[in-house]
Design an enzyme around this catalytic site. Structure first.
Site, PDB file in Angstrom:
ATOM      1  CD  GLU A 208      -1.737   5.887  -2.269  1.00  0.00           C
ATOM      2  OE1 GLU A 208      -1.670   7.031  -2.747  1.00  0.00           O
ATOM      3  OE2 GLU A 208      -2.693   5.114  -2.497  1.00  0.00           O
TER       4      GLU A 208
ATOM      5  CE  LYS B 195      -1.917   5.655  -6.018  1.00  0.00           C
ATOM      6  NZ  LYS B 195      -3.282   5.855  -5.549  1.00  0.00           N
ATOM      7  CG  ASN B 196       2.623  10.504  -4.761  1.00  0.00           C
ATOM      8  OD1 ASN B 196       1.477  10.592  -5.170  1.00  0.00           O
ATOM      9  ND2 ASN B 196       2.933  10.573  -3.480  1.00  0.00           N
TER      10      ASN B 196
ATOM     11  CG  HIS C  95      -2.089   0.815   1.156  1.00  0.00           C
ATOM     12  ND1 HIS C  95      -3.282   0.330   0.702  1.00  0.00           N
ATOM     13  CD2 HIS C  95      -2.277   2.111   1.440  1.00  0.00           C
ATOM     14  CE1 HIS C  95      -4.161   1.315   0.710  1.00  0.00           C
ATOM     15  NE2 HIS C  95      -3.579   2.409   1.166  1.00  0.00           N
TER      16      HIS C  95
HETATM   17  N1  LIG Z   1       7.705  12.048  -6.388  1.00  0.00           N
HETATM   18  C1  LIG Z   1       7.133  13.253  -6.440  1.00  0.00           C
HETATM   19  N2  LIG Z   1       7.604  14.206  -7.303  1.00  0.00           N
HETATM   20  C2  LIG Z   1       7.033  15.431  -7.362  1.00  0.00           C
HETATM   21  N3  LIG Z   1       5.976  15.813  -6.606  1.00  0.00           N
HETATM   22  C3  LIG Z   1       5.472  14.924  -5.740  1.00  0.00           C
HETATM   23  C4  LIG Z   1       6.025  13.614  -5.596  1.00  0.00           C
HETATM   24  N4  LIG Z   1       5.342  12.962  -4.640  1.00  0.00           N
HETATM   25  C5  LIG Z   1       4.402  13.818  -4.225  1.00  0.00           C
HETATM   26  N5  LIG Z   1       4.467  14.997  -4.874  1.00  0.00           N
HETATM   27  C6  LIG Z   1       3.599  16.178  -4.671  1.00  0.00           C
HETATM   28  O1  LIG Z   1       3.002  16.061  -3.393  1.00  0.00           O
HETATM   29  C7  LIG Z   1       1.584  16.142  -3.484  1.00  0.00           C
HETATM   30  C8  LIG Z   1       0.944  15.304  -2.413  1.00  0.00           C
HETATM   31  O2  LIG Z   1       1.109  13.917  -2.684  1.00  0.00           O
HETATM   32  P1  LIG Z   1       0.053  12.883  -2.093  1.00  0.00           P
HETATM   33  O3  LIG Z   1       0.410  11.509  -2.562  1.00  0.00           O
HETATM   34  O4  LIG Z   1      -0.043  13.111  -0.639  1.00  0.00           O
HETATM   35  O5  LIG Z   1      -1.323  13.327  -2.722  1.00  0.00           O
HETATM   36  P2  LIG Z   1      -1.738  13.259  -4.253  1.00  0.00           P
HETATM   37  O6  LIG Z   1      -0.798  12.393  -5.028  1.00  0.00           O
HETATM   38  O7  LIG Z   1      -1.897  14.674  -4.717  1.00  0.00           O
HETATM   39  O8  LIG Z   1      -3.180  12.569  -4.189  1.00  0.00           O
HETATM   40  P3  LIG Z   1      -3.464  11.052  -3.738  1.00  0.00           P
HETATM   41  O9  LIG Z   1      -4.185  11.175  -2.468  1.00  0.00           O
HETATM   42  O10 LIG Z   1      -4.289  10.508  -4.853  1.00  0.00           O
HETATM   43  O11 LIG Z   1      -2.149  10.338  -3.567  1.00  0.00           O
HETATM   44  C9  LIG Z   1       1.264  15.727  -4.905  1.00  0.00           C
HETATM   45  O12 LIG Z   1       0.044  16.290  -5.363  1.00  0.00           O
HETATM   46  C10 LIG Z   1       2.471  16.245  -5.690  1.00  0.00           C
HETATM   47  O13 LIG Z   1       2.285  17.591  -6.039  1.00  0.00           O
HETATM   48 MG   LIG Z   2      -0.316  10.439  -4.271  1.00  0.00          MG
END
Ligand SMILES: Nc1ncnc2c1ncn2[C@@H]1O[C@H](COP(=O)(O)OP(=O)(O)OP(=O)(O)O)[C@@H](O)[C@H]1O
Ligand SMILES: [Mg+2]
Length: 291
Positions: free
Chosen positions: A217, A220-221, A213
């Protein structure tokens, strides 16, 4: 968990323990619901209403249901109650998220409210993980079915969880979503460094589904950042690199990508539940944005 689950696991001991432990944990969570802002509790819109109902009613139901087995002596009845409680609350996480999104849209961002929500959700989710872990161990150990795919697992725990395997699984699943949405996905490079037993795969006692999990996540980021930065460029998308290391005391997993990173100024916001730059998610699967 391992000691209780390994040999001659005793169902009665587990039952006696859970009967006391689960209602206490729920009662503690219920007390903290008061920390949520009034707007979320008293004047709720549809999603936040669900948030409150979920928190209050579901907790009340839990306590009520978990006490039932006192009259019903059959262990099957207890198992049944646990499974029902668990399944009824499968969608608490998206409901909570929807409540928070709606709150933010309606009332904007307020640092005081945000820190209360942060405190509540950190503890709520941690509590939820441990609560479901307790339920899952009981239902898996005493539900009568041995998991054919993983006969060596003790409940949900893999005593020899191969970390790199889980990394690859999580990557593949995220890749599928990424390709579906963007038609391309970065490759993966995995490297292992085992300082304790050189050249042996890194294994650890862990719940593989939890590790999956977290990694899913992060992948995906990384994929979203990488693909969006390199969209339209001639060169192929740079790979995502993962380094798994086992030192004397700790195991660490480092994931790096060339997606442009997060500005230092915004780093603090990353762990804030009210922060995201992703498009607003939809609860309807057909309209959901995969990453
Ligand atoms: N590897 C990365 N490179 C660049 N920006 C990132 C990366 N990981 C996270 N971020 C930034 O941090 C934010 C928060 O990430 P988070 O995973 O908490 O939420 P999310 O991806 O926006 O939504 P979700 O809840 O669907 O994961 C993202 O929207 C992105 O802008
Ligand atoms: Mg995310």
């Amino acid at each position: 968990f391992l000691l209780i689950g390994r040999d001659n696991a005793c169902e009665k001991t587990s039952y006696m323990f859970l009967r006391k432990e689960l209602p206490v944990r729920l009662a503690n969570t219920m007390r903290e619901v008061n920390l949520l802002p009034d707007n979320l509790l008293n004047r709720p819109s549809e999603g936040t209403n669900a948030l409150r109902d979920r928190s209050w009613c579901s907790c009340a139901d839990h306590v009520e249901n978990v006490s039932v087995p006192e009259e019903c002596h059959s262990h099957l009845c207890f198992l049944d109650v646990l499974i029902k409680v668990r399944n009824r609350h499968n969608d608490v996480v998206p409901t909570m998220a929807q409540g928070v999104i709606e709150y933010k849209e309606k009332y904007g961002f307020d640092p005081f409210v945000s820190s209360n929500i942060q405190y509540f959700l950190d503890r709520f989710y941690t509590n939820r993980i441990s609560f479901r872990m307790l339920i899952n161990q009981h239902t898996l150990l005493f539900g009568g079915d041995i998991n054919p795919a993983h006969p060596k697992h003790i409940g949900s725990i893999d005593p020899n969880c191969d970390v790199a395997e889980v990394v690859k699984d999580a990557y593949e699943t995220a890749k599928m979503l990424c390709e579906q949405y963007y038609t391309v996905a970065p490759d993966l490079e995995v490297e292992e460094f085992n300082a304790k037993a050189p050249n042996k795969p890194i294994q650890v006692v862990y719940v593989p589904s939890h590790l999956f999990h977290m990694l899913f996540e992060l992948f995906k980021n990384s994929m979203r950042a990488t693909v969006e930065l390199h969209e339209g460029k001639k060169e192929a998308c740079p790979s995502i690199k993962t380094l798994v290391t086992l030192g004397k005391e700790d195991l660490s997993i480092k994931i790096s990508d060339q997606g442009g990173g997060v500005p230092l100024r915004k780093i603090d916001r990353l762990f804030n539940y009210m922060y995201s730059t992703a498009p607003r998610p939809s609860l309807e699967p057909s309209r959901a944005v995969p990453l």
